[in-house]
Design an enzyme around this catalytic site. Structure first.
Site, PDB file in Angstrom:
ATOM      1  N   LYS A 172       0.770 -19.842   5.804  1.00  0.00           N
ATOM      2  CA  LYS A 172      -0.195 -20.606   6.729  1.00  0.00           C
ATOM      3  C   LYS A 172      -0.616 -19.134   7.630  1.00  0.00           C
ATOM      4  O   LYS A 172      -0.128 -18.238   7.653  1.00  0.00           O
ATOM      5  CB  LYS A 172       0.516 -21.345   7.659  1.00  0.00           C
ATOM      6  CG  LYS A 172       1.727 -21.024   8.682  1.00  0.00           C
ATOM      7  CD  LYS A 172       2.097 -21.639   9.621  1.00  0.00           C
ATOM      8  CE  LYS A 172       1.810 -20.784  10.956  1.00  0.00           C
ATOM      9  NZ  LYS A 172       2.540 -21.308  12.297  1.00  0.00           N
TER      10      LYS A 172
ATOM     11  N   LYS B 189      12.866 -27.221   6.406  1.00  0.00           N
ATOM     12  CA  LYS B 189      13.934 -27.336   7.508  1.00  0.00           C
ATOM     13  C   LYS B 189      14.859 -28.497   7.124  1.00  0.00           C
ATOM     14  O   LYS B 189      14.438 -29.648   6.889  1.00  0.00           O
ATOM     15  CB  LYS B 189      13.710 -27.507   8.984  1.00  0.00           C
ATOM     16  CG  LYS B 189      13.127 -26.192   9.491  1.00  0.00           C
ATOM     17  CD  LYS B 189      12.703 -26.189  10.662  1.00  0.00           C
ATOM     18  CE  LYS B 189      11.916 -25.027  11.322  1.00  0.00           C
ATOM     19  NZ  LYS B 189      13.057 -23.749  11.431  1.00  0.00           N
TER      20      LYS B 189
ATOM     21  N   ARG C 122       0.910  -1.171  -0.091  1.00  0.00           N
ATOM     22  CA  ARG C 122      -0.050  -0.238  -0.036  1.00  0.00           C
ATOM     23  C   ARG C 122       1.053   1.201   0.093  1.00  0.00           C
ATOM     24  O   ARG C 122       0.200   2.222  -0.274  1.00  0.00           O
ATOM     25  CB  ARG C 122      -0.895   0.058   1.264  1.00  0.00           C
ATOM     26  CG  ARG C 122      -2.059  -1.052   1.227  1.00  0.00           C
ATOM     27  CD  ARG C 122      -2.908  -0.880   2.498  1.00  0.00           C
ATOM     28  NE  ARG C 122      -2.316  -1.515   3.427  1.00  0.00           N
ATOM     29  CZ  ARG C 122      -3.152  -2.103   4.636  1.00  0.00           C
ATOM     30  NH1 ARG C 122      -4.553  -2.146   4.347  1.00  0.00           N
ATOM     31  NH2 ARG C 122      -2.559  -2.891   5.534  1.00  0.00           N
TER      32      ARG C 122
ATOM     33  N   HIS D 193       2.459 -27.840  11.626  1.00  0.00           N
ATOM     34  CA  HIS D 193       3.945 -28.322  11.789  1.00  0.00           C
ATOM     35  C   HIS D 193       4.003 -29.747  12.391  1.00  0.00           C
ATOM     36  O   HIS D 193       4.736 -30.543  11.924  1.00  0.00           O
ATOM     37  CB  HIS D 193       4.711 -27.324  12.645  1.00  0.00           C
ATOM     38  CG  HIS D 193       4.795 -25.911  12.039  1.00  0.00           C
ATOM     39  ND1 HIS D 193       4.861 -25.591  10.773  1.00  0.00           N
ATOM     40  CD2 HIS D 193       4.933 -24.779  12.761  1.00  0.00           C
ATOM     41  CE1 HIS D 193       4.909 -24.343  10.638  1.00  0.00           C
ATOM     42  NE2 HIS D 193       4.942 -23.830  12.041  1.00  0.00           N
TER      43      HIS D 193
ATOM     44  N   GLU E  17       8.289 -22.978  22.722  1.00  0.00           N
ATOM     45  CA  GLU E  17       8.888 -21.774  22.355  1.00  0.00           C
ATOM     46  C   GLU E  17       8.892 -20.952  23.876  1.00  0.00           C
ATOM     47  O   GLU E  17       8.511 -21.191  24.676  1.00  0.00           O
ATOM     48  CB  GLU E  17       7.898 -20.825  21.665  1.00  0.00           C
ATOM     49  CG  GLU E  17       7.863 -21.347  20.241  1.00  0.00           C
ATOM     50  CD  GLU E  17       6.775 -20.437  19.541  1.00  0.00           C
ATOM     51  OE1 GLU E  17       7.264 -19.415  18.550  1.00  0.00           O
ATOM     52  OE2 GLU E  17       5.584 -20.500  19.782  1.00  0.00           O
TER      53      GLU E  17
HETATM   54  N1  NAP Z   1       5.560 -12.858  10.801  1.00  0.00           N
HETATM   55  C1  NAP Z   1       5.885 -14.588  10.769  1.00  0.00           C
HETATM   56  O1  NAP Z   1       6.845 -14.667  11.247  1.00  0.00           O
HETATM   57  C2  NAP Z   1       4.901 -15.561   9.900  1.00  0.00           C
HETATM   58  C3  NAP Z   1       5.258 -16.744  10.200  1.00  0.00           C
HETATM   59  C4  NAP Z   1       4.597 -17.923   9.705  1.00  0.00           C
HETATM   60  C5  NAP Z   1       3.464 -17.368   8.946  1.00  0.00           C
HETATM   61  N2  NAP Z   1       3.251 -16.016   8.706  1.00  0.00           N
HETATM   62  C6  NAP Z   1       2.302 -15.728   7.889  1.00  0.00           C
HETATM   63  O2  NAP Z   1       2.540 -14.926   6.677  1.00  0.00           O
HETATM   64  C7  NAP Z   1       1.657 -13.830   6.310  1.00  0.00           C
HETATM   65  C8  NAP Z   1       2.299 -12.609   6.496  1.00  0.00           C
HETATM   66  O3  NAP Z   1       2.668 -12.167   7.921  1.00  0.00           O
HETATM   67  P1  NAP Z   1       3.173 -11.135   8.483  1.00  0.00           P
HETATM   68  O4  NAP Z   1       3.415 -11.478   9.959  1.00  0.00           O
HETATM   69  O5  NAP Z   1       4.354 -10.454   7.568  1.00  0.00           O
HETATM   70  O6  NAP Z   1       1.851 -10.077   8.401  1.00  0.00           O
HETATM   71  P2  NAP Z   1       2.118  -8.515   8.746  1.00  0.00           P
HETATM   72  O7  NAP Z   1       3.165  -7.950   9.207  1.00  0.00           O
HETATM   73  O8  NAP Z   1       0.776  -8.023   9.220  1.00  0.00           O
HETATM   74  O9  NAP Z   1       1.903  -7.937   7.183  1.00  0.00           O
HETATM   75  C9  NAP Z   1       1.112  -8.041   6.375  1.00  0.00           C
HETATM   76  C10 NAP Z   1       1.273  -7.306   5.029  1.00  0.00           C
HETATM   77  O10 NAP Z   1       0.029  -7.498   4.218  1.00  0.00           O
HETATM   78  C11 NAP Z   1      -0.136  -5.908   3.704  1.00  0.00           C
HETATM   79  N3  NAP Z   1      -1.602  -5.537   3.602  1.00  0.00           N
HETATM   80  C12 NAP Z   1      -2.535  -6.070   4.617  1.00  0.00           C
HETATM   81  N4  NAP Z   1      -3.976  -5.758   4.205  1.00  0.00           N
HETATM   82  C13 NAP Z   1      -3.696  -5.095   2.815  1.00  0.00           C
HETATM   83  C14 NAP Z   1      -4.493  -4.472   1.957  1.00  0.00           C
HETATM   84  N5  NAP Z   1      -5.672  -4.602   2.036  1.00  0.00           N
HETATM   85  N6  NAP Z   1      -4.146  -4.396   0.756  1.00  0.00           N
HETATM   86  C15 NAP Z   1      -2.651  -4.419   0.575  1.00  0.00           C
HETATM   87  N7  NAP Z   1      -1.755  -4.833   1.430  1.00  0.00           N
HETATM   88  C16 NAP Z   1      -2.104  -5.372   2.378  1.00  0.00           C
HETATM   89  C17 NAP Z   1       0.455  -5.149   4.682  1.00  0.00           C
HETATM   90  O11 NAP Z   1       0.743  -3.905   4.229  1.00  0.00           O
HETATM   91  P3  NAP Z   1       1.092  -2.417   4.977  1.00  0.00           P
HETATM   92  O12 NAP Z   1       2.132  -2.510   5.531  1.00  0.00           O
HETATM   93  O13 NAP Z   1       0.459  -1.430   4.131  1.00  0.00           O
HETATM   94  O14 NAP Z   1      -0.122  -2.586   6.437  1.00  0.00           O
HETATM   95  C18 NAP Z   1       1.708  -5.942   5.078  1.00  0.00           C
HETATM   96  O15 NAP Z   1       2.521  -5.592   4.244  1.00  0.00           O
HETATM   97  C19 NAP Z   1       0.353 -14.096   7.438  1.00  0.00           C
HETATM   98  O16 NAP Z   1      -0.333 -15.191   6.437  1.00  0.00           O
HETATM   99  C20 NAP Z   1       0.881 -15.045   8.206  1.00  0.00           C
HETATM  100  O17 NAP Z   1      -0.114 -15.847   8.853  1.00  0.00           O
HETATM  101  C21 NAP Z   1       3.946 -15.225   9.234  1.00  0.00           C
END
Ligand code: NAP
Length: 507
Positions: free
Chosen positions: A169, A203, A62, A261, A237
């Protein structure tokens, strides 16, 4: 006889697997996962020479960023989180194919701009129309992004090119929602175009379960109900939920970790030998064993869920789950879950598989422990073996990756006293090569179209089928137990094993 496709010839498998002309579009590129894992993994792959020269990386988000601002973000993420050293010449090559598309997921103009960006990259970088779309976005946005890809023709594979979707996921939050999501996905993409991420499968230690079992002769003959007493699969964890209250509350430990997992680890530990290391053959065996999983009759006795209470972790006083920012004091979300499963087949009938996961536990550790039965007869005095535990083979998934074999040995001295000792294999000591990050392996596999390490529709749905009745039981029966932060979980979980004369390992 040599195969027509040289990449499928077993003799060629040790050659570096290098992706052909291609690009990766990351939706949610400003997010936590993208910054910490995905962008660094792309750089590490480039640095290892595993990406094609014209590889392209498109960020979709965005923010009002120019291409240069995006490149700067990637640069900072790489500097901070990449595994391999920063090399200016690699970076200069990678930056040629970096583009940014600004927009929200419901913005048709943004998806049109994405389409023309891809066309431009095909000409400028020679990507050949081959693009993977990585949905690193909140799960509720998976359907809209998939539908937009269809609407704007981005999922079409024209003139021999490929298009693939990578989905993070959690894949649904129960069976019904997973089925609905699968329906949306498969209206747009064929099964071989879909890559569901369970990063545990990327992994090395998890892939080593298959090497250990099926490349050796000494483990398989004992890997069954005749000698195995039970199996414990743990992912512990030490951290709490941090700033992720919005994601975690209402989901909980079982949905977040066991459904994906731990059930994948169970499948790899318990499945029969596949006829080859082919994606179809592997999926067939995993599906078969997940389909044979049997829930305990008494879910009240053989499952436990709990929440961490205030306690001490690493010498610091930490808050309980219900006191965390953004968590309602009446929340019933589990931060710890332990369940007993059995597998209804000839190899495993009657052998319990205990799965547990939790936050704010004693230590960060993931392991699979195959615990063996006691010797049926002992020629020694009972005092000689009173400190002897059960034999075990422990696959240490993380940290301190490796395998431990535990058995009894005579204590030096004039009397017969037998105590547990360990024989260890440690990745760090046995190999000079360092392990790639899971996301490096998985992104490379996506670009190569190799789906071995990605759970299929049936596996995801079977996993929810296992978990749904447990979640439903918990919803309708009482509240989570409590455990002090920094301990190994609630007393109820210890009692669950003690009833059967067993105990949890304290890794
Ligand atoms: N973080 C982890 O370690 C982790 C581990 C395993 C799985 N996951 C999975 O990976 C995915 C991402 O996780 P995350 O932790 O990176 O989430 P996050 O930090 O909340 O990031 C979400 C992303 O989506 C964008 N977004 C949300 N709504 C949007 C919209 N309507 N239009 C355009 N962009 C939008 C956000 O943009 P803005 O910056 O503009 O808000 C941001 O770039 C999820 O499905 C999560 O379950 C994450």
């Amino acid at each position: 006889m040599s195969s027509s496709n040289p990449l499928r010839d077993p003799a060629d498998r040790r050659l570096p697997r290098i992706a052909g002309p291609s690009g990766l579009v990351i939706f949610g590129v400003t997010g936590d996962l993208s910054r910490k894992k995905l962008m660094p993994a792309v750089y590490d792959l480039a640095n290892r020479g595993l990406l094609p020269p014209g590889f392209s990386l498109v960020g979709f988000a965005r923010r009002e960023w120019a291409h240069e601002d995006f490149a700067q973000e990637v640069h900072d993420a790489v500097k901070e989180h990449a595994r391999t050293p920063f090399r200016e010449e690699v970076w200069q090559q990678l930056i040629q194919g970096m583009r940014f598309v600004q927009g929200t997921f419901d913005d048709d103009d943004a998806f049109e701009r994405l389409r023309s960006t891809i066309e431009e990259l095909d000409k400028a970088q020679g990507t050949g129309g081959n693009f993977a779309f990585y949905l690193s976005v909140p799960p509720k946005s998976f359907p809209v992004v998939i539908q937009q890809l269809k609407k704007h023709g981005l999922a079409d594979q024209k003139g021999g090119s490929w298009r693939r979707a990578v989905i993070e996921k959690p894949f649904g939050h129960d069976l019904k929602s997973a089925e609905e999501l699968n329906k949306v996905v498969h209206e747009v993409f064929a099964p071989e175009q879909v890559f569901r991420i369970d990063h545990y499968l990327g992994k090395e230690t998890v892939q080593n379960i298959l090497a250990l079992r099926f490349a050796n002769t000494m483990f398989e003959p004992i890997w069954n109900r005749s000698l195995v007493d039970h199996v414990q699969i743990t992912m512990a964890e030490d951290i709490g939920i941090g700033g992720r209250a919005g994601y975690y509350d209402g989901i909980g430990a079982a949905r977040d970790v066991i459904q994906n997992h731990l059930l994948q680890l169970l499948a790899l530990t318990a499945m029969e030998e596949p006829s080859s290391f082919d994606a179809d053959a592997l999926a067939a065996e995993k599906t078969k064993v997940l389909g044979a999983v049997k829930l305990p009759k008494d879910l009240g006795r053989d499952t436990v869920r709990a929440q961490y209470a205030a306690g001490w972790q690493g010498g610091t006083k930490v808050r309980g789950y219900l006191e965390e920012d953004g968590i309602d004091a009446s929340s019933k979300t589990d931060t710890y879950a332990a369940i007993k499963l059995e597998i209804d087949n000839r190899r495993w009938a009657g052998v319990p598989f205990y799965l547990r996961t939790g936050k704010r536990l004693g230590r960060r550790v993931t392991e699979i422990a195959v615990v063996f039965q006691r010797a049926p007869h002992s020629p020694f005095d009972s005092t000689a073996t009173e400190e002897l535990g059960s034999n075990a083979i422990v696959i240490r998934v993380q940290p301190d990756e490796g395998v431990t074999v535990r058995f009894g040995s005579k204590v030096p001295g004039t009397s017969m006293e037998i105590r547990d000792v360990s024989m260890d294999f440690a990745y760090g000591e046995s190999f000079t090569e360092s392990s790639p990050e899971a996301y490096e392996r998985l992104i490379l596999d996506v670009l190569l179209g190799d789906s071995n390490l990605f759970p299929r529709t049936e596996e995801v749905e079977l996993s929810w089928k296992i978990l749904d009745p447990i979640e439903e039981y918990w919803d309708n029966n009482g509240k989570p137990a409590q455990y002090p932060a920094g301990t190994w979980g609630p007393a109820e979980a210890d009692e669950m094993l003690e009833r059967h004369g067993r105990s949890w390992r304290r890794p």
